[in-house]
Design a protein around this motif. Structure first.
Motif, PDB file in Angstrom:
ATOM      1  N   ASP A 277       0.861  -1.191   0.000  1.00  0.00           N
ATOM      2  CA  ASP A 277       0.000   0.000   0.000  1.00  0.00           C
ATOM      3  C   ASP A 277       0.896   1.240   0.000  1.00  0.00           C
ATOM      4  OD1 ASP A 277      -1.527   2.192   0.656  1.00  0.00           O
ATOM      5  OD2 ASP A 277      -2.316   1.362   2.535  1.00  0.00           O
ATOM      6  N   PRO A 278       0.892   2.026  -1.066  1.00  0.00           N
ATOM      7  CA  PRO A 278       1.815   3.170  -1.163  1.00  0.00           C
ATOM      8  C   PRO A 278       1.596   4.189  -0.047  1.00  0.00           C
ATOM      9  CG  PRO A 278       0.266   3.136  -3.030  1.00  0.00           C
ATOM     10  CD  PRO A 278       0.016   1.890  -2.234  1.00  0.00           C
ATOM     11  N   GLU A 279       0.425   4.176   0.572  1.00  0.00           N
ATOM     12  CA  GLU A 279       0.189   5.153   1.641  1.00  0.00           C
ATOM     13  C   GLU A 279       0.630   4.668   3.029  1.00  0.00           C
ATOM     14  OE1 GLU A 279      -3.898   6.537   1.324  1.00  0.00           O
ATOM     15  OE2 GLU A 279      -3.439   6.941  -0.791  1.00  0.00           O
ATOM     16  N   MET A 280       1.100   3.407   3.067  1.00  0.00           N
ATOM     17  CA  MET A 280       1.459   2.872   4.382  1.00  0.00           C
ATOM     18  C   MET A 280       2.514   3.721   5.096  1.00  0.00           C
ATOM     19  SD  MET A 280       3.543  -0.461   5.513  1.00  0.00           S
ATOM     20  CE  MET A 280       5.052   0.476   5.464  1.00  0.00           C
ATOM     21  N   PHE A 281       3.524   4.182   4.345  1.00  0.00           N
ATOM     22  CA  PHE A 281       4.620   4.905   4.998  1.00  0.00           C
ATOM     23  C   PHE A 281       4.153   6.241   5.577  1.00  0.00           C
ATOM     24  CE2 PHE A 281       6.878   1.786   2.450  1.00  0.00           C
ATOM     25  CZ  PHE A 281       7.764   1.299   3.393  1.00  0.00           C
ATOM     26  N   SER A 282       3.231   6.894   4.906  1.00  0.00           N
ATOM     27  CA  SER A 282       2.739   8.155   5.494  1.00  0.00           C
ATOM     28  C   SER A 282       1.791   7.869   6.656  1.00  0.00           C
ATOM     29  CB  SER A 282       2.075   9.029   4.426  1.00  0.00           C
ATOM     30  OG  SER A 282       1.072   8.295   3.772  1.00  0.00           O
TER      31      SER A 282
ATOM     32  N   ARG B 276       5.946   6.216  14.192  1.00  0.00           N
ATOM     33  CA  ARG B 276       5.008   5.492  15.052  1.00  0.00           C
ATOM     34  C   ARG B 276       5.649   4.511  16.035  1.00  0.00           C
ATOM     35  NH1 ARG B 276      -0.858   3.827  13.605  1.00  0.00           N
ATOM     36  NH2 ARG B 276      -1.093   1.796  14.563  1.00  0.00           N
ATOM     37  N   PHE B 277       6.704   3.799  15.613  1.00  0.00           N
ATOM     38  CA  PHE B 277       7.137   2.624  16.389  1.00  0.00           C
ATOM     39  C   PHE B 277       8.351   2.901  17.278  1.00  0.00           C
ATOM     40  CE2 PHE B 277       5.194   0.950  12.455  1.00  0.00           C
ATOM     41  CZ  PHE B 277       4.102   0.337  13.047  1.00  0.00           C
ATOM     42  N   ASP B 278       8.345   2.257  18.444  1.00  0.00           N
ATOM     43  CA  ASP B 278       9.534   2.247  19.295  1.00  0.00           C
ATOM     44  C   ASP B 278      10.559   1.262  18.756  1.00  0.00           C
ATOM     45  OD1 ASP B 278       8.588   3.878  21.691  1.00  0.00           O
ATOM     46  OD2 ASP B 278       6.981   2.381  21.488  1.00  0.00           O
ATOM     47  N   LEU B 279      10.053   0.198  18.150  1.00  0.00           N
ATOM     48  CA  LEU B 279      10.944  -0.889  17.719  1.00  0.00           C
ATOM     49  C   LEU B 279      10.360  -1.524  16.465  1.00  0.00           C
ATOM     50  CD1 LEU B 279      13.320  -2.825  18.490  1.00  0.00           C
ATOM     51  CD2 LEU B 279      11.660  -4.152  19.806  1.00  0.00           C
ATOM     52  N   ILE B 280      11.236  -1.716  15.465  1.00  0.00           N
ATOM     53  CA  ILE B 280      10.839  -2.513  14.298  1.00  0.00           C
ATOM     54  C   ILE B 280      11.794  -3.700  14.244  1.00  0.00           C
ATOM     55  CG2 ILE B 280      10.577  -2.594  11.783  1.00  0.00           C
ATOM     56  CD1 ILE B 280      10.209   0.446  11.793  1.00  0.00           C
ATOM     57  N   LEU B 281      11.247  -4.894  14.208  1.00  0.00           N
ATOM     58  CA  LEU B 281      12.081  -6.096  14.064  1.00  0.00           C
ATOM     59  C   LEU B 281      11.957  -6.555  12.611  1.00  0.00           C
ATOM     60  CD1 LEU B 281      13.861  -8.137  15.627  1.00  0.00           C
ATOM     61  CD2 LEU B 281      11.816  -9.563  15.883  1.00  0.00           C
ATOM     62  N   ASN B 282      13.060  -6.403  11.872  1.00  0.00           N
ATOM     63  CA  ASN B 282      13.048  -6.733  10.447  1.00  0.00           C
ATOM     64  C   ASN B 282      13.492  -8.186  10.245  1.00  0.00           C
ATOM     65  OD1 ASN B 282      13.338  -6.953   7.707  1.00  0.00           O
ATOM     66  ND2 ASN B 282      15.128  -5.617   7.576  1.00  0.00           N
TER      67      ASN B 282
ATOM     68  N   THR C  20      16.906  -7.348   0.783  1.00  0.00           N
ATOM     69  CA  THR C  20      17.191  -5.959   1.165  1.00  0.00           C
ATOM     70  C   THR C  20      15.952  -5.090   0.935  1.00  0.00           C
ATOM     71  OG1 THR C  20      18.156  -5.720  -1.013  1.00  0.00           O
ATOM     72  CG2 THR C  20      19.675  -5.822   0.819  1.00  0.00           C
ATOM     73  N   LEU C  21      15.805  -4.089   1.791  1.00  0.00           N
ATOM     74  CA  LEU C  21      14.640  -3.201   1.746  1.00  0.00           C
ATOM     75  C   LEU C  21      15.116  -1.763   1.673  1.00  0.00           C
ATOM     76  CD1 LEU C  21      12.591  -4.865   4.616  1.00  0.00           C
ATOM     77  CD2 LEU C  21      12.149  -5.073   2.167  1.00  0.00           C
ATOM     78  N   ASP C  22      14.173  -0.854   1.530  1.00  0.00           N
ATOM     79  CA  ASP C  22      14.452   0.579   1.567  1.00  0.00           C
ATOM     80  C   ASP C  22      14.593   0.986   3.045  1.00  0.00           C
ATOM     81  OD1 ASP C  22      14.399   3.312   1.602  1.00  0.00           O
ATOM     82  OD2 ASP C  22      12.818   3.491   0.085  1.00  0.00           O
ATOM     83  N   VAL C  23      15.829   1.007   3.528  1.00  0.00           N
ATOM     84  CA  VAL C  23      16.082   1.225   4.963  1.00  0.00           C
ATOM     85  C   VAL C  23      15.558   2.589   5.409  1.00  0.00           C
ATOM     86  CG1 VAL C  23      17.865   1.325   6.759  1.00  0.00           C
ATOM     87  CG2 VAL C  23      18.102  -0.284   4.849  1.00  0.00           C
ATOM     88  N   ASP C  24      15.779   3.617   4.581  1.00  0.00           N
ATOM     89  CA  ASP C  24      15.315   4.966   4.969  1.00  0.00           C
ATOM     90  C   ASP C  24      13.805   4.987   5.178  1.00  0.00           C
ATOM     91  OD1 ASP C  24      17.815   6.476   4.847  1.00  0.00           O
ATOM     92  OD2 ASP C  24      17.767   5.902   2.736  1.00  0.00           O
TER      93      ASP C  24
ATOM     94  N   GLU D 252      22.925  -9.183   0.005  1.00  0.00           N
ATOM     95  CA  GLU D 252      23.325  -7.922  -0.620  1.00  0.00           C
ATOM     96  C   GLU D 252      23.465  -6.827   0.443  1.00  0.00           C
ATOM     97  OE1 GLU D 252      20.337  -9.369  -1.328  1.00  0.00           O
ATOM     98  OE2 GLU D 252      21.052 -10.615  -3.001  1.00  0.00           O
ATOM     99  N   PRO D 253      24.368  -5.849   0.201  1.00  0.00           N
ATOM    100  CA  PRO D 253      24.496  -4.744   1.158  1.00  0.00           C
ATOM    101  C   PRO D 253      23.277  -3.828   1.141  1.00  0.00           C
ATOM    102  CG  PRO D 253      25.997  -4.431  -0.704  1.00  0.00           C
ATOM    103  CD  PRO D 253      25.303  -5.738  -0.926  1.00  0.00           C
ATOM    104  N   SER D 254      23.067  -3.133   2.271  1.00  0.00           N
ATOM    105  CA  SER D 254      21.982  -2.164   2.369  1.00  0.00           C
ATOM    106  C   SER D 254      22.562  -0.756   2.319  1.00  0.00           C
ATOM    107  CB  SER D 254      21.252  -2.305   3.701  1.00  0.00           C
ATOM    108  OG  SER D 254      20.638  -3.539   3.787  1.00  0.00           O
ATOM    109  N   GLN D 255      21.725   0.226   2.004  1.00  0.00           N
ATOM    110  CA  GLN D 255      22.131   1.627   1.966  1.00  0.00           C
ATOM    111  C   GLN D 255      21.150   2.441   2.782  1.00  0.00           C
ATOM    112  OE1 GLN D 255      22.199   3.054  -2.032  1.00  0.00           O
ATOM    113  NE2 GLN D 255      24.407   2.735  -2.165  1.00  0.00           N
ATOM    114  N   PHE D 256      21.628   3.509   3.399  1.00  0.00           N
ATOM    115  CA  PHE D 256      20.688   4.435   4.041  1.00  0.00           C
ATOM    116  C   PHE D 256      21.339   5.801   4.181  1.00  0.00           C
ATOM    117  CE2 PHE D 256      22.499   4.885   8.289  1.00  0.00           C
ATOM    118  CZ  PHE D 256      23.370   3.812   8.333  1.00  0.00           C
ATOM    119  N   GLN D 257      20.516   6.816   4.383  1.00  0.00           N
ATOM    120  CA  GLN D 257      20.974   8.183   4.610  1.00  0.00           C
ATOM    121  C   GLN D 257      21.178   8.368   6.107  1.00  0.00           C
ATOM    122  OE1 GLN D 257      21.643  10.418   2.409  1.00  0.00           O
ATOM    123  NE2 GLN D 257      20.718   9.544   0.565  1.00  0.00           N
TER     124      GLN D 257
END
Ligand code: NAP
Ligand code: ZN
Length: 346
Positions: free
Chosen positions: A227-232, A237-243, A248-252, A272-277
């Motif tokens: 759902d493209p609106e999930m991120f907004s 919201r979360f104290d903790l995300i357990l991935n 690999t995902l969009d870390v940012d 694969e390596p991950s990237q983030f800002q």
């Protein structure tokens, strides 16, 4: 020495074949275990396909081992023949370093010996649980509570401890908003632990398809990441995300779902390596972390906690000759939610 049948891959991605290996003669503190069930972890696939590199072949994977003690060495004190026992991801460590002394053997500074795909301290390769028997030092064996059947107990030895340990370490509990990212073998147990620890649990899965089961496992909320609106909707919201995701995902994007001081903990181990800002961390004093299985003492605690709270994986038991098909299905995320090999079919 004890001959035992195993399922072995000769090279990376080779089909598994039934063959035999020798397990070592019992040392005074060793236990011989007749394996009854062996879970299939996604790490088995990463390893058998040599996706992480450095694979030792032939390879006999399997680090979710549940069985019964068949023989004990002369100095064994904790176990007796007939006890129901488990072995997880590692089978030896130095016993002397800071982390071994703290009961966090997985971080042993000499290097923990993995149950398979490792060279033991004597230089010999280790072979895992896709096998009828295994020999392990008693201090790396845990007791399976009577109320847990051996088939459902086996996935707890990796998927269970790998999710229980970081949830406890990062204080999942009352008042905490915890997201479980990915609902596979690890994820579906993580939901149950976070719920039992008292946290408010949200599941983030790719599609809407798993919602009913997620709620049955104890999820309070469920969102499809497609759902493209999930991120907004879920920003800050979360104290903790357990991935727990194996890719690999969009870390940012996921860091943006954390509150100030929130933590994104990776247990999923994509090659694969991950990237983030860095700004994704700086702007919210957020943390990005990782966690490796759990120590022996905590593994026993997790088994007792699972028994007490009635937490078990949802499994599909397969025959040894269905292993290749099971790997394909894990890769397609077509497993609800853990395959377990019935070793009597080997
Ligand atoms: P699994 O059963 O295959 O579950 C992985 C889940 O990730 C899938 O069910 C799926 O969930 C999601 N997923 C898969 N591919 C995806 C993609 N391309 N994009 C987004 N989501 C995707 O695997 P598992 O046995 O739970 O293991 C998960 C990972 O943890 C593996 O990388 C494994 O090696 C690692 N692991 C690490 C440790 C440790 O100590 N850190 C221990 C054990 C395992 P949805 O269908 O819900 O989206
Ligand atoms: Zn595993």
């Amino acid at each position: 020495m004890c001959k035992t049948h195993v399922l072995s891959a000769a090279t990376a991605k080779a089909p598994f074949e039934k063959t035999t290996i020798e397990r070592r003669e019992l040392r005074p503190d060793d236990i011989l275990i007749a394996i009854k069930f062996s879970g299939i972890c996604h790490s088995d696939i990463h390893s058998a396909y040599d996706e992480w590199g450095g694979g030792i072949f032939p390879m006999v994977p399997g680090h979710e081992i549940a069985g019964v003690v068949e023989a004990v060495g002369s100095a064994v004190t904790k176990f007796a023949i007939g006890n129901r026992v488990g072995v997880g991801c590692f089978v030896d460590s130095c016993g002397e370093c800071e982390y071994c002394l703290k009961g966090e053997e997985q971080y042993c500074t000499r290097g923990v010996i993995n149950t398979y795909n490792s060279l033991d301290y004597d230089g010999k390769p280790t072979y895992g649980g896709y096998s009828q028997r295994i020999v392990v030092r008693e201090s790396f064996v845990v007791r399976i509570p009577d109320s847990l059947d051996l088939d459902v107990a086996s996935p707890l030895l990796c998927a269970g401890i790998t999710t229980y340990s970081p949830l406890k370490h990062w204080n999942a509990g009352p008042g905490k908003k915890v997201a479980i990212l990915g609902m596979g073998g690890l994820g579906h147990l993580a939901i149950q632990y976070a719920h039992a620890m008292g946290a408010e649990v949200t599941v983030l899965s790719r599609s809407p398809n798993k919602e009913e089961e997620a709620r049955r496992f104890g999820a309070d909320h469920y969102f499809a990441t497609s759902d493209p609106e999930m991120f907004s909707k879920l920003a800050n919201r979360f104290d903790l995300i357990l991935n727990t995701v194996s890719a690999t995902l969009d870390v940012d994007a996921y860091l943006s779902l954390l509150r100030i001081d929130g933590t994104l903990v990776n247990v999923g181990a994509p090659p694969e390596p991950s990237q983030f800002q860095v700004f994704s961390l700086i702007m919210g004093r957020r943390s990005l972390a990782g966690s490796l299985v759990g120590g022996i003492r905590e593994t026993q605690e997790m088994l007792d906690f699972s028994a007490e709270h009635g937490i078990v994986p949802q499994i599909e038991v397969i025959r040894a000759d269905q292993l290749g098909e099971a790997y394909e299905r894990v890769l397609r995320s077509d497993v609800r939610y853990r395959f377990v090999i019935d070793i009597s079919t080997l």
